[in-house]
Motif scaffolding. Structure first.
Motif, PDB file in Angstrom:
ATOM      1  N   VAL A  68       0.854  -1.183   0.000  1.00 24.36           N
ATOM      2  CA  VAL A  68       0.000   0.000   0.000  1.00 24.36           C
ATOM      3  C   VAL A  68       0.897   1.242   0.000  1.00 24.36           C
ATOM      4  CG1 VAL A  68      -1.754   1.304   1.254  1.00 24.36           C
ATOM      5  CG2 VAL A  68      -1.838  -1.194   1.229  1.00 24.36           C
ATOM      6  N   LEU A  69       0.706   2.104  -0.977  1.00 24.03           N
ATOM      7  CA  LEU A  69       1.479   3.348  -1.032  1.00 24.03           C
ATOM      8  C   LEU A  69       1.052   4.272   0.111  1.00 24.03           C
ATOM      9  CD1 LEU A  69       1.436   4.162  -4.852  1.00 24.03           C
ATOM     10  CD2 LEU A  69       3.425   3.538  -3.506  1.00 24.03           C
ATOM     11  N   PRO A  70       1.970   5.086   0.609  1.00 20.24           N
ATOM     12  CA  PRO A  70       1.580   6.043   1.657  1.00 20.24           C
ATOM     13  C   PRO A  70       0.539   7.034   1.142  1.00 20.24           C
ATOM     14  CG  PRO A  70       3.788   6.527   0.833  1.00 20.24           C
ATOM     15  CD  PRO A  70       3.393   5.219   0.243  1.00 20.24           C
ATOM     16  N   ARG A  71      -0.399   7.395   2.004  1.00 22.63           N
ATOM     17  CA  ARG A  71      -1.461   8.327   1.627  1.00 22.63           C
ATOM     18  C   ARG A  71      -1.014   9.766   1.852  1.00 22.63           C
ATOM     19  NH1 ARG A  71      -6.922   6.697   4.468  1.00 22.63           N
ATOM     20  NH2 ARG A  71      -5.568   6.167   6.221  1.00 22.63           N
ATOM     21  N   ARG A  72      -1.555  10.645   1.035  1.00 23.43           N
ATOM     22  CA  ARG A  72      -1.168  12.056   1.123  1.00 23.43           C
ATOM     23  C   ARG A  72      -2.018  12.787   2.154  1.00 23.43           C
ATOM     24  NH1 ARG A  72      -0.136  16.130  -4.035  1.00 23.43           N
ATOM     25  NH2 ARG A  72       1.561  17.266  -3.033  1.00 23.43           N
ATOM     26  N   LEU A  73      -1.355  13.706   2.853  1.00 26.70           N
ATOM     27  CA  LEU A  73      -2.075  14.553   3.803  1.00 26.70           C
ATOM     28  C   LEU A  73      -1.629  16.001   3.615  1.00 26.70           C
ATOM     29  CD1 LEU A  73       0.084  15.316   6.350  1.00 26.70           C
ATOM     30  CD2 LEU A  73      -0.234  12.877   6.755  1.00 26.70           C
ATOM     31  N   PHE A  74      -2.478  16.909   4.045  1.00 28.43           N
ATOM     32  CA  PHE A  74      -2.177  18.337   3.940  1.00 28.43           C
ATOM     33  C   PHE A  74      -2.287  18.997   5.303  1.00 28.43           C
ATOM     34  CE2 PHE A  74      -3.512  17.235  -0.382  1.00 28.43           C
ATOM     35  CZ  PHE A  74      -2.493  17.813  -1.129  1.00 28.43           C
ATOM     36  N   VAL A  75      -1.442  20.009   5.506  1.00 26.66           N
ATOM     37  CA  VAL A  75      -1.396  20.740   6.776  1.00 26.66           C
ATOM     38  C   VAL A  75      -1.381  22.236   6.476  1.00 26.66           C
ATOM     39  CG1 VAL A  75       0.074  21.266   8.763  1.00 26.66           C
ATOM     40  CG2 VAL A  75      -0.222  18.898   8.031  1.00 26.66           C
ATOM     41  N   PRO A  76      -2.244  23.035   7.121  1.00 25.96           N
ATOM     42  CA  PRO A  76      -2.278  24.471   6.846  1.00 25.96           C
ATOM     43  C   PRO A  76      -1.065  25.207   7.422  1.00 25.96           C
ATOM     44  CG  PRO A  76      -3.777  23.923   8.636  1.00 25.96           C
ATOM     45  CD  PRO A  76      -3.244  22.621   8.109  1.00 25.96           C
ATOM     46  N   VAL A  77      -0.786  26.350   6.840  1.00 25.97           N
ATOM     47  CA  VAL A  77       0.281  27.231   7.324  1.00 25.97           C
ATOM     48  C   VAL A  77      -0.371  28.498   7.859  1.00 25.97           C
ATOM     49  CG1 VAL A  77       2.325  28.562   6.683  1.00 25.97           C
ATOM     50  CG2 VAL A  77       1.917  26.324   5.636  1.00 25.97           C
ATOM     51  N   ALA A  78      -0.020  28.894   9.067  1.00 31.02           N
ATOM     52  CA  ALA A  78      -0.631  30.073   9.695  1.00 31.02           C
ATOM     53  C   ALA A  78      -0.407  31.322   8.848  1.00 31.02           C
ATOM     54  CB  ALA A  78      -0.043  30.282  11.090  1.00 31.02           C
ATOM     55  N   GLY A  79      -1.489  32.076   8.625  1.00 36.33           N
ATOM     56  CA  GLY A  79      -1.393  33.327   7.882  1.00 36.33           C
ATOM     57  C   GLY A  79      -1.247  33.168   6.386  1.00 36.33           C
ATOM     58  N   SER A  80      -1.422  31.949   5.879  1.00 36.98           N
ATOM     59  CA  SER A  80      -1.245  31.697   4.447  1.00 36.98           C
ATOM     60  C   SER A  80      -2.375  30.815   3.938  1.00 36.98           C
ATOM     61  CB  SER A  80       0.115  31.014   4.195  1.00 36.98           C
ATOM     62  OG  SER A  80       0.249  30.625   2.847  1.00 36.98           O
ATOM     63  N   SER A  81      -2.691  30.957   2.658  1.00 36.91           N
ATOM     64  CA  SER A  81      -3.688  30.070   2.039  1.00 36.91           C
ATOM     65  C   SER A  81      -3.049  28.778   1.556  1.00 36.91           C
ATOM     66  CB  SER A  81      -4.359  30.787   0.858  1.00 36.91           C
ATOM     67  OG  SER A  81      -3.406  31.063  -0.152  1.00 36.91           O
ATOM     68  N   VAL A  82      -1.709  28.717   1.616  1.00 34.32           N
ATOM     69  CA  VAL A  82      -0.968  27.550   1.143  1.00 34.32           C
ATOM     70  C   VAL A  82      -0.975  26.457   2.204  1.00 34.32           C
ATOM     71  CG1 VAL A  82       1.327  26.721   0.476  1.00 34.32           C
ATOM     72  CG2 VAL A  82       0.512  28.930  -0.355  1.00 34.32           C
ATOM     73  N   MET A  83      -1.119  25.215   1.761  1.00 29.71           N
ATOM     74  CA  MET A  83      -1.023  24.058   2.653  1.00 29.71           C
ATOM     75  C   MET A  83       0.190  23.230   2.263  1.00 29.71           C
ATOM     76  SD  MET A  83      -5.016  22.859   3.028  1.00 29.71           S
ATOM     77  CE  MET A  83      -4.825  22.043   4.606  1.00 29.71           C
ATOM     78  N   LEU A  84       0.902  22.734   3.272  1.00 31.54           N
ATOM     79  CA  LEU A  84       2.047  21.870   3.032  1.00 31.54           C
ATOM     80  C   LEU A  84       1.577  20.416   3.021  1.00 31.54           C
ATOM     81  CD1 LEU A  84       4.599  23.709   5.331  1.00 31.54           C
ATOM     82  CD2 LEU A  84       4.407  23.856   2.837  1.00 31.54           C
ATOM     83  N   SER A  85       2.439  19.535   2.568  1.00 31.26           N
ATOM     84  CA  SER A  85       2.026  18.157   2.306  1.00 31.26           C
ATOM     85  C   SER A  85       2.979  17.171   2.975  1.00 31.26           C
ATOM     86  CB  SER A  85       2.006  17.932   0.790  1.00 31.26           C
ATOM     87  OG  SER A  85       1.816  16.590   0.465  1.00 31.26           O
ATOM     88  N   ASP A  86       2.495  15.959   3.158  1.00 26.82           N
ATOM     89  CA  ASP A  86       3.343  14.864   3.632  1.00 26.82           C
ATOM     90  C   ASP A  86       2.641  13.553   3.285  1.00 26.82           C
ATOM     91  OD1 ASP A  86       5.559  13.683   4.684  1.00 26.82           O
ATOM     92  OD2 ASP A  86       4.979  13.890   6.777  1.00 26.82           O
TER      93      ASP A  86
END
Length: 446
Positions: free
Chosen positions: A339-357
């Motif tokens: 099973v491949l690892p699943r993608r997740l997103f995490v918000p960044v304070a003060g930004s509309s951009v989300m980081l990933s892992d």
């Protein structure tokens, strides 16, 4: 004229805090977005300390002792955690006045080493008009003086060029987001001639072919096909005067070509295979683009690269995990289901951009939080971790002995039929001759 970097104010505060650390120097990465008009820096991330540095037992007072491989590896890890549109666009060093002369040489060396490492992992080719300048930021820990220069990573002999470094509040608070779901069903044959069933190499070759399909795909943005040079926001209302974090989201559909056009000549190749790798599932992809009149071409390019990167990165992570758990030299070749690892997103304070892992099924939330602290120097709350997708799989199928016997029988049968067809003319001719002889004998006897 040099490049201008518009920098999130929070980055300035972060660098200022690092400069108060009682160490000879601190290194790190600059994360942001490059465009033809201007560049944006939305994150700075210090290099994580090695185990011996955490204990405080080893101190490297000279820049010549910088661990280049450690910093380069950190850059590769961070690049996996970035959505489409973001990249590691430079490095920084905060050093004492005594080390200022050495700093620029150290930065130059790090930039070229980092770019070489990142380029090896890419399955896509940079565009002709791509920005190839990377930032080298030098800060004096005593005077707080900031010096920014750039190097052209496509030119090994490139000399430093001056660049402007300007802070701006709420820089990425209203960046534009694009998202899509791509259904993946990739069949990768394992050649019998491939030594030791090199799964990772074969997978990368298969993904390389698939990435070309993605590059040639048609992208529908909110159900429409738009010209490359059209503005992404054309025909949409743009909010003004809002500095709070808000995201304008575009839903994208990816249409891949089923076959090449008539202008392309294609050939079929017959290869002896020892098995196959099947990648199957639906992957969530996301890209962010600046809100300074972005072009459709910029947005689509960012999303294409995220599609290609996210699948390639997951396969890399899976093979790294297999090496850790099973060892680098696995002799047996049996059917495997991963099973491949699943993608997740995490918000960044003060930004509309989300980081990933990426998260394996047996990974605890605490491990994800630790990784964000180590790699991105960011604390993450458990409730802010958003898992974006269902399970995607890798099925590794060897060709079994029974199958080989069946294929051999089929081949033998086919060979016999072929020989029979080739000799059919001789058989018929002989039959005709015998029949004629019998007929003539009976005729003359009468």
């Amino acid at each position: 004229m040099g490049r201008t970097y518009f920098v999130e104010e929070a980055v300035g505060q972060y660098l200022s805090d690092l400069s108060t650390k009682l160490t000879p120097y601190v290194t790190g990465l600059l994360v942001g977005q490059c465009s033809l008009q201007r560049d944006y820096v939305i994150r700075a991330v210090r290099t994580p300390p090695k185990d011996e540095q955490k204990d405080g037992s080893i101190s490297a007072p000279k820049l010549g002792a910088i661990d280049e491989e450690w910093i380069t590896t950190h850059a590769s890890q961070v690049s996996r955690m970035l959505p489409g549109g973001l990249l590691v666009l430079g490095v920084f060093i905060i050093a004492t006045p005594e080390l200022s002369k050495e700093s620029q040489n150290a930065l130059r060396k790090l930039i070229f080493s980092m770019e070489k490492s990142l380029a090896k992992r890419r399955l896509w080719k940079p565009a002709e008009e791509e920005v190839s300048d990377r930032a080298a930021l030098q800060i004096c820990s005593a005077t707080k003086k900031v010096v920014c220069r750039t190097y052209d990573v496509l030119d090994p002999k490139s000399s430093a060029k001056p660049a402007d470094w300007k802070y701006q509040s709420a820089l990425s608070a209203s960046w534009l987001a694009l998202g899509c779901t791509v259904n993946v069903n990739i069949h990768i044959p394992l050649l019998a001639t491939s030594p030791n069933h090199d799964l990772e190499k074969n997978t990368k070759n298969g993904l390389n072919r698939w990435s070309k399909q993605i590059e040639d795909s048609v992208f529908l943005i909110n159900g429409q096909v738009k010209g490359d040079d059209a503005e992404l926001l054309e025909g949409q209302k743009k909010s003004r005067g809002n500095t709070q974090s808000s995201t304008q989201f575009s839903d994208v559909k990816v249409l891949t070509q089923l076959s090449q056009g008539s202008s392309h000549r294609s050939t079929a190749t017959v290869q002896v295979c020892s098995g196959s790798i099947n990648l199957k599932g639906a992957v969530k992809c996301r890209a962010y683009i600046h809100n300074n009149k972005p072009k459709v071409k910029e947005a689509v390019q960012a999303l294409k690269r995220d599609i290609i990167n996210t699948l390639s990165d997951r396969c890399e992570i899976l093979f790294e995990d297999l090496i850790i758990n099973e060892g680098p030299h696995k002799k047996s070749f049996e059917r495997e289901y991963h099973v491949l690892p699943r993608r997740l997103f995490v918000p960044v304070a003060g930004s509309s951009v989300m980081l990933s892992d990426y998260k394996f099924g047996d990974e605890a939330t605490g491990e994800i939080q630790e990784r964000f602290v180590e790699m991105l120097d960011q604390s993450v709350q458990a409730e802010d971790i958003h898992i974006a997708e269902e399970i995607s799989t890798v099925d590794i199928c060897p060709v079994t002995d029974n199958t080989e016997d069946t294929q051999q029988k089929q081949l033998t049968k086919a060979t016999l039929l072929l020989k029979l067809q080739q000799n059919m003319g001789v058989v018929i001719a002989a039959a005709v001759a015998v029949f004629a002889s019998i007929f003539s004998f009976n005729y003359f006897s009468d």
